[in-house]
Design a protein around this motif. Structure first.
Motif, short mmCIF file in Angstrom:
data_model
loop_
_atom_site.label_atom_id
_atom_site.label_comp_id
_atom_site.label_asym_id
_atom_site.label_seq_id
_atom_site.Cartn_x
_atom_site.Cartn_y
_atom_site.Cartn_z
N GLN A 65 0.40 -1.14 0.50
CA GLN A 65 -0.12 0.26 -0.08
C GLN A 65 0.55 1.38 0.25
OE1 GLN A 65 -3.34 -0.07 -0.03
NE2 GLN A 65 -2.06 -2.58 -0.82
N GLY A 66 2.19 0.82 -0.05
CA GLY A 66 3.06 2.38 0.31
C GLY A 66 3.28 2.76 1.97
N ILE A 67 4.39 2.48 1.53
CA ILE A 67 5.25 3.09 3.25
C ILE A 67 5.71 4.32 3.43
CG2 ILE A 67 6.40 2.62 5.44
CD1 ILE A 67 3.92 0.62 5.01
N PRO A 68 5.37 5.88 3.99
CA PRO A 68 5.59 7.00 4.03
C PRO A 68 7.60 7.13 4.37
CG PRO A 68 2.99 6.91 5.20
CD PRO A 68 3.98 5.28 4.88
N VAL A 69 8.02 7.87 3.84
CA VAL A 69 9.95 7.76 4.42
C VAL A 69 9.76 8.70 4.48
CG1 VAL A 69 10.27 4.81 3.48
CG2 VAL A 69 10.62 6.69 1.71
N GLN A 70 10.73 9.19 4.24
CA GLN A 70 12.00 10.21 4.34
C GLN A 70 13.12 9.81 4.05
OE1 GLN A 70 11.38 13.43 5.21
NE2 GLN A 70 12.91 14.11 4.11
#
Length: 148
Positions: A5-10
């Motif tokens: 689903q897509g993991i938020p990352v920096q």
């Protein structure tokens, strides 16, 4: 953790470009996402030009520890650069410009990668040479660090 689903990352990206004896460094810190599709890991973000404020979609596709693709620009836009890096190989790819498609070639002497699941993150380091019409355009280094 479900990475489909897509993991938020920096994202922290450093690039070094050496052309005609001059080296230029660029640093980008952007939010992005990581998605796992099949056996490939996709790192996506928008690269923002500080001078113009324009942003360009970037996707880094990791197929294995020595096979990485980079795409800058969208398939709908005027320009799209697709580069393919395979450790110790030369690969022909393309650069779509408003003036037509230019074949380019990457030669990749080094790819280093460290990925981790918990917490999600990693580092990708690539050294490559870029050629157009068999002429060396420049030497490049790319270091991308991402953390959830």
């Amino acid at each position: 953790m479900d990475q489909t689903q897509g993991i938020p990352v920096q994202i922290h990206l450093e690039t070094f470009v050496t052309q005609e004896g001059e080296t230029e460094q660029n640093i980008f810190d952007e939010p992005g996402t990581v998605v796992q599709l099949g056996d490939a890991l996709y790192i996506r973000y928008q690269e923002t030009n500080d001078e113009t404020g324009e942003s360009m979609p970037v996707t880094l596709k990791i197929k294995s520890s020595d096979d990485v693709s980079l795409s800058r620009g969208s398939s709908e836009g005027d320009t799209q650069l697709k580069l393919h890096f395979v450790n110790e190989r030369r690969i022909v790819t393309r650069y779509r410009t408003p003036y037509g498609i230019i074949p380019v070639e990457t030669a990749t002497p080094r790819i280093d990668m460290q990925l981790r699941d918990n917490p999600l993150g990693g580092e990708v380091y690539i050294e490559y040479q870029l050629f157009a019409n068999n002429d060396l355009v420049g030497n490049y280094r790319l270091r991308l660090i991402f953390n959830a």
